[in-house]
Design an enzyme around this catalytic site. Structure first.
Site, PDB file in Angstrom:
ATOM      1  N   ASP A  23      35.580 -41.298   7.539  1.00 47.20           N
ATOM      2  CA  ASP A  23      34.867 -42.030   6.493  1.00 47.20           C
ATOM      3  C   ASP A  23      35.951 -42.723   5.671  1.00 47.20           C
ATOM      4  OD1 ASP A  23      33.554 -42.910   4.245  1.00 47.20           O
ATOM      5  OD2 ASP A  23      32.838 -40.931   3.610  1.00 47.20           O
ATOM      6  N   LYS A  88      38.998 -51.206   0.215  1.00 46.52           N
ATOM      7  CA  LYS A  88      37.805 -51.451   1.038  1.00 46.52           C
ATOM      8  C   LYS A  88      37.006 -52.650   0.512  1.00 46.52           C
ATOM      9  CE  LYS A  88      33.846 -48.861   2.858  1.00 46.52           C
ATOM     10  NZ  LYS A  88      33.217 -47.524   2.852  1.00 46.52           N
ATOM     11  N   GLU A 188      27.364 -46.149   7.805  1.00 49.03           N
ATOM     12  CA  GLU A 188      27.416 -44.912   7.018  1.00 49.03           C
ATOM     13  C   GLU A 188      26.054 -44.207   6.937  1.00 49.03           C
ATOM     14  OE1 GLU A 188      31.204 -46.588   4.481  1.00 49.03           O
ATOM     15  OE2 GLU A 188      29.293 -46.320   3.426  1.00 49.03           O
ATOM     16  N   ASP A 216      23.064 -43.738  -1.335  1.00 49.19           N
ATOM     17  CA  ASP A 216      24.503 -43.443  -1.391  1.00 49.19           C
ATOM     18  C   ASP A 216      25.090 -43.962  -2.703  1.00 49.19           C
ATOM     19  OD1 ASP A 216      27.255 -43.338  -1.116  1.00 49.19           O
ATOM     20  OD2 ASP A 216      27.277 -44.081   0.942  1.00 49.19           O
TER      21      ASP A 216
END
Ligand code: AMP
Length: 651
Positions: A23, A88, A188, A216
């Site tokens: 992840d 990211k 994800e 999330d």
């Protein structure tokens, strides 16, 4: 019925080598694996440093190798210009894509080329987000190797469902740069569902699809996705969110609240050390209130004056309510985009005299099959309550929300390692599937990128009179010539009743099921002849092999097309010569000697040209022969020949 069972797993299959799940997060990253004995996924904790590796990279000014993780995080405040975080957010993006957010980062994002992919400047050096992400991945890889005492070369990496191709490709490249073969990029939310064991048994969703929401809420980003699971396939129906919303905003809300309520010295806003102290205290309060009702601490200013600050659960809940409402608005939108209306929401809307929610293309459901919570911020009790209330059912939070995505990636890795032969999660076929036709050409039946499960078929016929067997060879690949593609198997459909060429009707059907198993059935319709042949499943291709095959098909595209056209012309010419030859023998008495001689001469000419590579000449001579024989042919040509000249023939 003839059947071939072929395993089309695209993942590399080498049972003895471990494949990890990663992840790669905005705030934290982690690596997980499936324990070979317990068969359970577990996050890797190397040297007891914890499973979460902060996604932070520090470049020491002396030029020594970068630090990654907690050690790097320590420099965020003391040396922000050499310390990179949130990389990211930059992956696969141009300066323009950042839409003004570049200034919020503590390091320098280069803006000289606003269209091109961004670069980050650290001292005198420039780094691409791919290189920076590779540093994090390399660290994770090393930790895994150290903890598991085995080389790690392959990985599954997760990305948000909203990542576009460029961001996915950048993630893949980062993996490669870190010395990892990236077997799969997984969404994800899909990973979260896998970690919860959803979709692992395709039987379970065979008759009825399952619909799952994945909420999330991390440190700096929020997204919600609605997934549909059907026969082992995960489809992201919709995804929404805010890439600048998360736990950090809760911390900021607490900071602001304290500043006002306790009249903190303005130094807490100006002096980096004090700013940091305040922010950390706010985060501590937030975490503490996930378990308790009241929080108290002391803050020290530069003159060592003590200020006692407090926060109750009720105060905190009120502070974060606007943030929660923003996430729920995204959930509402995601459900609407997925065409779903939850019954409980409908009654809430009508009580409030809200607008009617359902339209013709929306489906009313009583509840979802699961609501999964991901991300550290979902530990906040108010978030749990609000999300559960919104979806009208208790949210699922039994797995550690920080680890759940990595655990799911590990499960996917385990599947690709071939350790769970019962499941194969393929969403699309990576390469075209087809059969060999006359002249060694590939006749595509299921084109690449078809969503699975899928079925497709085509009708074929024989090319020679009295043909009783038909060989069916199955290939995978993008090239026009079967010799350049990968042969998956072959079988012979025998027992076709002897008939003139072109009369048998042979249906060849491909069905690719959710397990990635291809079944090929062949049946001769007039006679009903069927035959069973099984070919042992073969190992799959690695992603690299698939890529190579695709690359080759592009590189050789022109040459392939030319070769295909030539082969098609030759095959058609051979067919014509065969028909003409047969016609001459059968109808010798109906033709004059001159007619026969002229036909034979033209046929001989064409036969000679066949060996050359002059496609145009072949076509011209075919035309000429056709022209010459048409008047006599029309006189006598029987229906069977008519049919024989039309349609494709396998061989
Ligand atoms: P992630 O990006 O998923 O690693 O999420 C990290 C975020 O979760 C940070 O904002 C943390 O402050 C927050 N977080 C972690 N643990 C807790 C907790 N027990 N209660 C509230 N927030 C938490």
């Amino acid at each position: 019925m003839a059947k071939v069972a072929i395993n089309l797993a695209t993942g590399a299959i080498q049972q003895d080598e471990l494949i990890v799940g990663i992840d790669l997060g905005t705030t934290n990253s982690l690596v997980a694996y499936v324990h070979p004995e317990t068969r359970q996924p577990a996050a890797i904790n190397d040297l007891g440093r914890g499973v979460l590796v902060p996604s932070v990279i520090h470049f020491p000014p002396d030029g020594s190798s970068p630090l990654v993780g907690s050690e790097a995080k320590d420099f965020l405040l003391s040396d922000p210009a050499h310390t990179i975080y949130s990389v990211k957010r930059l992956l696969g993006k141009s300066y323009r894509d950042l839409a003004g957010h570049a200034g919020e980062l503590g390091y320098k994002v280069i803006d000289d080329d606003i269209e091109g992919l961004v670069k980050v400047r650290v001292g005198e050096r420039f780094y691409s987000p791919i290189e920076l992400s590779a540093d994090i991945l390399r660290e994770l890889r090393q930790r895994a190797e150290h903890a598991l005492k085995t080389p790690v070369r392959r990985a599954v990496i997760t990305v948000p469902a909203y990542f576009n191709d460029s961001q996915r490709q950048a993630t893949r490249d980062a993996g490669r740069l870190a010395g990892l073969e990236v077997l799969r990029i997984v969404n994800e939310p899909t990973a979260a569902a896998l970690a919860y064991g959803l979709g692992l048994d395709p039987e379970e969703t065979k008759t009825r699809a399952k619909t799952v929401a994945v909420y999330d809420l991390g440190g700096g980003t929020f997204d919600v996705s609605i997934l549909r699971l059907h026969q082992g396939i995960f489809e992201v129906l919709s995804t929404h969110g805010d890439t600048w919303l998360g736990g950090d905003d809760m911390d900021r809300a607490v900071v602001n609240f304290w500043q006002e309520k306790f009249q903190l010295s303005p130094d807490f806003q100006r002096v980096p050390g004090l700013q940091q102290q305040l922010r950390l205290a706010a985060e501590m309060a937030k975490r503490y209130l996930s378990q308790h009702d009241d929080f108290t601490t002391q803050l020290l200013d530069q003159a060592d004056n003590v200020t006692v600050v407090t926060l109750t659960r009720a105060e905190f809940d009120e502070l974060i309510e606007p943030l929660i409402q923003r996430t729920l608005a995204a959930c509402r939108q995601a459900l609407a985009d997925a065409g779903l209306v939850i019954g409980s929401q409908l009654s809430v809307a009508s009580e409030k005299k809200g607008p009617a929610l359902t339209t013709d293309n929306q489906q009313l459901i009583t509840k979802l099959d699961a609501v999964l919570l991901v991300g550290g911020s979902t530990r906040v009790p108010r978030v749990y309550e609000a999300v559960s209330a919104f979806f009208g059912q208790p949210a699922n939070n039994s797995l550690n929300p920080d680890e759940v995505v990595a655990l799911g990636a590990a499960v996917q890795a385990d599947i690709l390692a071939g350790n769970r032969r019962d499941v194969l999660l393929l969403d699309v076929t990576p390469l075209t599937l087809g059969i060999e036709t006359l002249g060694g050409l590939l006749d595509p039946i299921i084109p690449r990128n078809s969503k699975i499960p899928t079925r497709a078929g085509r009708q074929y016929t024989t090319s020679v009179d009295g043909q009783v067997n038909l060989k069916i060879s199955v290939y995978q690949g993008e090239r026009d010539l079967v010799s350049e593609n990968r042969k998956l198997g072959e079988f012979v459909l025998s027992g076709i009743p002897a008939m003139p060429a072109g009369l048998p009707k042979i249906d060849v059907n491909f069905s690719l099921n959710a397990d990635g198993i291809l079944r090929v059935e062949a049946v001769e319709l007039r006679s009903g002849t069927r035959q069973d042949v099984e070919i042992k499943p073969q190992y799959g291709l690695t992603d690299n092999q698939v890529e190579q095959m695709l690359m080759d098909s592009l590189t050789h595209a022109q040459q392939d097309v030319a070769a295909r056209l030539l082969i098609e012309a030759r095959t058609a010419a051979e067919q014509l010569l065969y028909q003409v030859g047969r016609f001459l023998t059968k109808n010798a008495d109906l033709l004059s000697a001159a007619e026969t001689a002229a036909t034979e001469a033209k046929a001989a000419e064409l036969r000679q040209t066949l060996t050359a590579t002059a496609r145009d000449l072949i076509l011209q001579q075919m035309d000429a022969l056709d022209e010459l024989t048409r008047p006599f042919a029309e006189r006598v040509m029987n229906e069977s020949i008519q049919r024989a000249m039309a349609g494709k023939r396998i061989g």
